[in-house]
Design a protein around this motif. Structure first.
Motif, PDB file in Angstrom:
ATOM      1  N   SER A  34      -0.322 -27.979 -68.719  1.00  0.00           N
ATOM      2  CA  SER A  34       0.732 -28.643 -67.955  1.00  0.00           C
ATOM      3  C   SER A  34       1.940 -28.871 -68.851  1.00  0.00           C
ATOM      4  N   SER A  68      -2.315 -28.899 -58.804  1.00  0.00           N
ATOM      5  CA  SER A  68      -2.755 -29.972 -59.690  1.00  0.00           C
ATOM      6  C   SER A  68      -4.243 -30.212 -59.475  1.00  0.00           C
ATOM      7  N   THR A  87      -8.661 -29.916 -55.855  1.00  0.00           N
ATOM      8  CA  THR A  87      -7.275 -29.582 -56.181  1.00  0.00           C
ATOM      9  C   THR A  87      -6.330 -30.137 -55.121  1.00  0.00           C
ATOM     10  N   ALA A 107      -2.489 -20.078 -64.090  1.00  0.00           N
ATOM     11  CA  ALA A 107      -1.916 -21.023 -65.030  1.00  0.00           C
ATOM     12  C   ALA A 107      -2.919 -21.671 -65.958  1.00  0.00           C
ATOM     13  N   HIS A 154       2.363 -24.391 -56.559  1.00  0.00           N
ATOM     14  CA  HIS A 154       2.291 -25.245 -57.739  1.00  0.00           C
ATOM     15  C   HIS A 154       1.136 -26.198 -57.506  1.00  0.00           C
ATOM     16  N   VAL A 213      -2.733 -19.881 -58.106  1.00  0.00           N
ATOM     17  CA  VAL A 213      -1.874 -20.598 -59.048  1.00  0.00           C
ATOM     18  C   VAL A 213      -2.723 -21.227 -60.145  1.00  0.00           C
ATOM     19  N   LEU A 214      -3.841 -21.825 -59.766  1.00  0.00           N
ATOM     20  CA  LEU A 214      -4.708 -22.462 -60.754  1.00  0.00           C
ATOM     21  C   LEU A 214      -5.273 -21.440 -61.725  1.00  0.00           C
ATOM     22  N   CYS A 262      -5.355 -24.409 -67.402  1.00  0.00           N
ATOM     23  CA  CYS A 262      -5.388 -25.875 -67.325  1.00  0.00           C
ATOM     24  C   CYS A 262      -4.209 -26.525 -68.008  1.00  0.00           C
ATOM     25  N   GLY A 305       5.508 -25.475 -66.861  1.00  0.00           N
ATOM     26  CA  GLY A 305       5.366 -25.959 -65.499  1.00  0.00           C
ATOM     27  C   GLY A 305       6.710 -26.234 -64.851  1.00  0.00           C
ATOM     28  N   GLU A 333      -3.812 -33.035 -64.103  1.00  0.00           N
ATOM     29  CA  GLU A 333      -3.227 -31.870 -64.768  1.00  0.00           C
ATOM     30  C   GLU A 333      -2.457 -31.045 -63.739  1.00  0.00           C
ATOM     31  N   THR A 334      -1.452 -30.305 -64.199  1.00  0.00           N
ATOM     32  CA  THR A 334      -0.716 -29.421 -63.304  1.00  0.00           C
ATOM     33  C   THR A 334      -0.721 -27.999 -63.838  1.00  0.00           C
ATOM     34  N   THR A 335      -0.578 -27.070 -62.909  1.00  0.00           N
ATOM     35  CA  THR A 335      -0.543 -25.661 -63.271  1.00  0.00           C
ATOM     36  C   THR A 335       0.894 -25.236 -63.553  1.00  0.00           C
TER      37      THR A 335
END
Length: 201
Positions: free
Chosen positions: A28, A96, A105, A24, A94, A20-21, A26, A32, A85-87
């Protein structure tokens, strides 16, 4: 009944969070899937405590619930720590991560259960897959649901903690990877703050 080793679920789940990271990057932003309503931690359940050998819950953690963006998959949702931060959210996970860091993470992952296995069957199989150095710690009860806790070292300097259960007929987990030399107190603060916001079902 033995749970099929579909790529070793604990490590596969960690891999899914990593995927996921990677997918996606960096960002957010709106992709998202978290609108303003998703950042509200006020509806979070009471912070859980682990069960003692007598079955009585231990003292409730004093760490404040996380107030960052919501991480969610079918069956589980939690708040990330404020400022993380979130992916981009995808069906399987999902994630972060703290800004400016690589390796540490926290994320939610899921895999369909299809009514096949119980929580204990899955937990027992996962513990067997962990091998030496991996273990199961005390279970928690969150939203009236048993949540088991696994810990292991993925590689030198990388520690993983996983809180998993079955919710909405999904094998769901909140997975933490610590790779920046965090102290036990720092890990516990992150973990407890996110567990205090966990909602299942």
């Amino acid at each position: 009944m033995r749970v099929p080793r579909a790529g070793s679920w604990p490590r596969a789940a960690t891999g899914a969070a990593g995927l996921v990271l990677v997918l996606a990057g960096c960002g957010s932003g709106p992709e998202g899937g978290d609108g303003p309503a998703d950042t509200d931690a006020s509806q979070s359940p009471t912070a859980p405590g682990s069960s003692s050998p007598t079955g009585e819950p231990e003292s409730t953690p004093t760490v404040a619930p996380a107030t960052g963006r919501v991480l969610k998959v079918k069956g589980m949702r939690v708040n990330a720590p404020e400022g993380w931060e979130t992916t981009m959210r995808v069906a399987v996970g999902h994630g972060s991560f703290p800004p400016g860091q690589v390796g540490t993470t926290a994320g939610v992952v899921r895999f369909p259960n299809s009514g096949l296995f119980t929580i204990e069957e899955i937990a027992d199989e996962e513990v067997a897959d962990l091998g030496r150095g991996g273990k199961r710690l005390d279970d928690l009860e969150i939203d009236g649901t048993q949540v088991y806790h696994l810990v292991w070292t993925d590689e030198k300097g990388v520690e993983v903690e996983r809180f998993a259960t079955i919710a909405a007929d999904q094998r769901v987990a909140l997975v933490f990877t610590f790779a920046n030399g965090e102290s036990r107190a720092e890990k516990d603060e992150i973990i407890e703050s996110m567990l205090a916001t966990m909602q299942l079902g």
